[in-house]
Design a protein around this motif. Structure first.
Motif, PDB file in Angstrom:
ATOM      1  N   ALA A 156       0.854  -1.285   0.127  1.00 44.34           N
ATOM      2  CA  ALA A 156      -0.118   0.151  -0.034  1.00 44.34           C
ATOM      3  C   ALA A 156       0.898   1.246   0.117  1.00 44.34           C
ATOM      4  O   ALA A 156       1.571   1.468   0.851  1.00 44.34           O
ATOM      5  CB  ALA A 156      -0.893   0.075   1.292  1.00 44.34           C
ATOM      6  N   VAL A 169       0.777   5.461  -0.317  1.00 42.52           N
ATOM      7  CA  VAL A 169      -0.339   6.739   0.117  1.00 42.52           C
ATOM      8  C   VAL A 169      -0.020   7.849  -1.210  1.00 42.52           C
ATOM      9  O   VAL A 169       1.144   7.854  -1.582  1.00 42.52           O
ATOM     10  CB  VAL A 169      -0.226   7.282   1.490  1.00 42.52           C
ATOM     11  CG1 VAL A 169       1.079   8.154   1.771  1.00 42.52           C
ATOM     12  CG2 VAL A 169      -1.281   7.907   1.745  1.00 42.52           C
ATOM     13  N   ILE A 197       2.192  12.441  10.900  1.00 41.85           N
ATOM     14  CA  ILE A 197       2.471  10.962  10.447  1.00 41.85           C
ATOM     15  C   ILE A 197       1.595  10.017  11.210  1.00 41.85           C
ATOM     16  O   ILE A 197       1.422   8.872  10.902  1.00 41.85           O
ATOM     17  CB  ILE A 197       3.682  10.804  10.634  1.00 41.85           C
ATOM     18  CG1 ILE A 197       4.248   9.449   9.745  1.00 41.85           C
ATOM     19  CG2 ILE A 197       4.465  10.552  11.945  1.00 41.85           C
ATOM     20  CD1 ILE A 197       3.909   9.747   8.360  1.00 41.85           C
ATOM     21  N   SER A 206       6.337   4.348   9.725  1.00 43.82           N
ATOM     22  CA  SER A 206       7.320   5.538   9.682  1.00 43.82           C
ATOM     23  C   SER A 206       7.738   5.409  11.097  1.00 43.82           C
ATOM     24  O   SER A 206       7.339   4.896  12.044  1.00 43.82           O
ATOM     25  CB  SER A 206       6.836   6.731   9.230  1.00 43.82           C
ATOM     26  OG  SER A 206       6.752   7.365  10.582  1.00 43.82           O
ATOM     27  N   GLN A 230       6.061   6.791  13.794  1.00 44.73           N
ATOM     28  CA  GLN A 230       5.095   5.984  14.370  1.00 44.73           C
ATOM     29  C   GLN A 230       5.333   5.002  15.281  1.00 44.73           C
ATOM     30  O   GLN A 230       4.400   4.561  16.130  1.00 44.73           O
ATOM     31  CB  GLN A 230       4.525   5.308  13.342  1.00 44.73           C
ATOM     32  CG  GLN A 230       3.272   6.093  12.351  1.00 44.73           C
ATOM     33  CD  GLN A 230       2.748   5.081  11.247  1.00 44.73           C
ATOM     34  OE1 GLN A 230       3.628   5.106  10.219  1.00 44.73           O
ATOM     35  NE2 GLN A 230       1.671   4.278  11.412  1.00 44.73           N
ATOM     36  N   GLU A 260       6.173  -2.997   6.791  1.00 46.27           N
ATOM     37  CA  GLU A 260       7.432  -2.766   6.393  1.00 46.27           C
ATOM     38  C   GLU A 260       8.323  -1.733   7.304  1.00 46.27           C
ATOM     39  O   GLU A 260       7.673  -0.391   7.506  1.00 46.27           O
ATOM     40  CB  GLU A 260       7.464  -2.206   4.917  1.00 46.27           C
ATOM     41  CG  GLU A 260       6.814  -3.289   4.145  1.00 46.27           C
ATOM     42  CD  GLU A 260       6.973  -3.099   2.609  1.00 46.27           C
ATOM     43  OE1 GLU A 260       7.621  -1.910   2.189  1.00 46.27           O
ATOM     44  OE2 GLU A 260       6.847  -3.760   1.698  1.00 46.27           O
ATOM     45  N   ASP A 316      12.511  -2.867   5.384  1.00 45.70           N
ATOM     46  CA  ASP A 316      12.394  -2.120   4.313  1.00 45.70           C
ATOM     47  C   ASP A 316      13.673  -1.522   3.819  1.00 45.70           C
ATOM     48  O   ASP A 316      14.455  -1.240   4.807  1.00 45.70           O
ATOM     49  CB  ASP A 316      11.477  -1.040   4.304  1.00 45.70           C
ATOM     50  CG  ASP A 316      10.615  -0.530   2.976  1.00 45.70           C
ATOM     51  OD1 ASP A 316      11.263  -1.047   2.009  1.00 45.70           O
ATOM     52  OD2 ASP A 316      10.098   0.132   2.936  1.00 45.70           O
ATOM     53  N   ASP A 317      13.907  -1.322   2.568  1.00 46.47           N
ATOM     54  CA  ASP A 317      15.323  -0.399   2.098  1.00 46.47           C
ATOM     55  C   ASP A 317      16.582  -1.208   2.737  1.00 46.47           C
ATOM     56  O   ASP A 317      17.418  -0.442   3.065  1.00 46.47           O
ATOM     57  CB  ASP A 317      15.178   1.111   2.657  1.00 46.47           C
ATOM     58  CG  ASP A 317      13.993   1.745   2.154  1.00 46.47           C
ATOM     59  OD1 ASP A 317      13.385   1.160   1.178  1.00 46.47           O
ATOM     60  OD2 ASP A 317      13.511   2.971   2.696  1.00 46.47           O
ATOM     61  N   ARG A 335      15.762  -0.566  -3.929  1.00 43.41           N
ATOM     62  CA  ARG A 335      15.823  -0.396  -5.271  1.00 43.41           C
ATOM     63  C   ARG A 335      17.118   0.108  -5.793  1.00 43.41           C
ATOM     64  O   ARG A 335      17.484  -0.080  -6.971  1.00 43.41           O
ATOM     65  CB  ARG A 335      14.764   0.725  -5.444  1.00 43.41           C
ATOM     66  CG  ARG A 335      14.561   0.895  -6.763  1.00 43.41           C
ATOM     67  CD  ARG A 335      13.153   1.573  -7.004  1.00 43.41           C
ATOM     68  NE  ARG A 335      12.704   2.677  -6.202  1.00 43.41           N
ATOM     69  CZ  ARG A 335      12.860   4.066  -6.484  1.00 43.41           C
ATOM     70  NH1 ARG A 335      13.666   4.135  -7.278  1.00 43.41           N
ATOM     71  NH2 ARG A 335      12.356   4.881  -5.582  1.00 43.41           N
ATOM     72  N   VAL A 371      12.552  -3.639  -9.723  1.00 40.94           N
ATOM     73  CA  VAL A 371      12.874  -4.566 -10.857  1.00 40.94           C
ATOM     74  C   VAL A 371      12.181  -4.042 -12.015  1.00 40.94           C
ATOM     75  O   VAL A 371      10.933  -3.736 -11.936  1.00 40.94           O
ATOM     76  CB  VAL A 371      12.567  -6.143 -10.549  1.00 40.94           C
ATOM     77  CG1 VAL A 371      12.853  -6.796 -11.885  1.00 40.94           C
ATOM     78  CG2 VAL A 371      13.253  -6.460  -9.458  1.00 40.94           C
ATOM     79  N   GLU A 372      12.785  -3.679 -12.940  1.00 40.78           N
ATOM     80  CA  GLU A 372      12.177  -3.032 -14.167  1.00 40.78           C
ATOM     81  C   GLU A 372      12.644  -3.671 -15.496  1.00 40.78           C
ATOM     82  O   GLU A 372      11.703  -3.193 -16.449  1.00 40.78           O
ATOM     83  CB  GLU A 372      12.821  -1.307 -14.296  1.00 40.78           C
ATOM     84  CG  GLU A 372      12.405  -0.466 -12.976  1.00 40.78           C
ATOM     85  CD  GLU A 372      13.089   0.885 -13.281  1.00 40.78           C
ATOM     86  OE1 GLU A 372      13.803   1.243 -14.322  1.00 40.78           O
ATOM     87  OE2 GLU A 372      12.576   1.682 -12.403  1.00 40.78           O
ATOM     88  N   GLY A 380       8.282  -4.318  -8.605  1.00 40.68           N
ATOM     89  CA  GLY A 380       8.895  -3.305  -9.603  1.00 40.68           C
ATOM     90  C   GLY A 380       7.733  -3.176 -10.702  1.00 40.68           C
ATOM     91  O   GLY A 380       6.881  -4.079 -11.036  1.00 40.68           O
ATOM     92  N   PRO A 418       2.164   0.559  -9.219  1.00 40.90           N
ATOM     93  CA  PRO A 418       1.086   1.149  -7.973  1.00 40.90           C
ATOM     94  C   PRO A 418      -0.223   1.430  -8.944  1.00 40.90           C
ATOM     95  O   PRO A 418       0.072   2.413  -9.637  1.00 40.90           O
ATOM     96  CB  PRO A 418       1.860   2.085  -7.207  1.00 40.90           C
ATOM     97  CG  PRO A 418       3.327   2.209  -7.493  1.00 40.90           C
ATOM     98  CD  PRO A 418       3.383   1.569  -9.082  1.00 40.90           C
TER      99      PRO A 418
END
Ligand code: C2E
Ligand code: CA
Ligand code: CA
Ligand code: CA
Length: 268
Positions: free
Chosen positions: A59, A61, A86, A115, A118, A145, A175-176, A199, A234-235, A253, A259
């Motif tokens: 998801a 935003v 946030i 985040s 949060q 995540e 994540d990341d 990415r 992934v592109e 990707g 999205p």
């Protein structure tokens, strides 16, 4: 010359005032947007690399601003973080994402970004339990995540929240992954079910041998720990084939889907 200097400072001052006023403006608009229903979620598929089957959706935003149009998170998340909005925004995202997944017949999971701010105050696990109960979504269909910075700084209260979430069956994904760590101890100490390779590593795959080695190492680490590895960004088919070749099972990707506001757009 003195006067000109004065003028210049006045100009800087005016510029700063204008920037501060715009920021305040954006903040109050965002506050209203959350309650007025101007936020929306777009969903991006996470797929099995070999079958291209959708295993989950992230998801993401967006803000449908009445004048400015569809605004990407980069344009308003920083303001949300700085202002504390946030927390409210995060609550909205969580409920909306869980609701969307619960109303879909698709069995895949929904992944929600959390985040760092949060996690500062306790209450996330309560919020999650409430959202799951309200919607009827099984806890196993929710993934949160969390960025590495959260995992690393995890204060005792944040740790408790993570443990509780794990206890009710919600999965935690880092994540990341690969962008910020200097220590990996959290992978041992916290119940992590997966890592998402950032990415920034994917773009160099097949072109920069260093990049290939780093990705291989990150994947080896994940597999060695017995946790899920997802590669994002992934592109191209070349990247996909390369990743499949080194044993990556899950990816995300533009190659598999951008999205989209429709949860079900990709049900393959
Ligand atoms: P992220 O969590 O790393 O999300 C992935 C970002 O990469 C998304 O950008 C996605 O649209 C983009 N992306 C996915 N596949 C590709 C690809 O193949 N190529 C390229 N170039 N980009 C790709 P987006 O939606 O603009 O989100 C940016 C960041 O904003 C997210 O990065 C996440 O950190 C944050 N974010 C988004 N939604 C939320 C939210 O609901 N809550 C919080 N706290 N953060 C959010
Ligand atoms: Ca994410
Ligand atoms: Ca990411
Ligand atoms: Ca990222």
């Amino acid at each position: 010359a003195k006067n000109r200097g004065r003028d210049r400072w006045d100009a800087v001052d005016t510029g700063l005032r204008k920037a501060a006023a715009e920021r305040l403006d954006l903040e109050s608009q965002l506050r209203a947007a959350i309650t007025d229903g101007e936020l929306e979620l777009h969903f991006q598929p996470i797929v099995g690399l070999l079958g291209r089957n959708v295993i989950g959706r992230e998801a993401l935003v967006r803000w449908r601003h009445p004048q400015r149009g569809l605004m990407p998170p980069i344009t308003f998340l920083p303001v949300a973080e700085e202002s504390g909005l946030i927390v409210e925004l995060g609550t909205w995202v969580l409920r909306a994402a869980v609701q969307a997944a619960a109303s879909s017949p698709h069995p895949g999971y929904v992944a929600v970004n959390v985040s760092p701010n949060q996690m500062i105050r306790p209450g996330l696990a309560d919020q999650v339990e409430k959202a799951l109960a309200e919607s009827g979504l099984p806890a196993g269909q929710l993934v949160l995540e969390l960025t590495e910075s959260v995992m690393l700084s995890a204060a005792p209260s944040a740790r408790q929240e993570i443990e509780r979430l794990h206890g009710i069956g919600v999965r935690i994904v880092v994540d990341d992954f690969g962008t910020g760590f200097s220590a990996l101890s959290y992978l041992r100490d916290l119940p992590v079910s997966g890592i998402k390779v950032d990415r920034s590593f994917t773009s160099g795959l097949g072109e920069d041998p260093q990049c290939d080695r780093i990705v291989e190492a990150l994947i080896g680490l994940g597999h060695g720990l017995g946790i899920d590895v997802i590669v994002e960004g992934v592109e191209t088919e070349a990247q996909s084939a390369l990743l499949a070749g080194i044993g990556v099972e899950h990816a995300q990707g533009y190659l598999f889907g951008k999205p989209s506001p429709r949860y079900e757009l990709l049900t393959a």
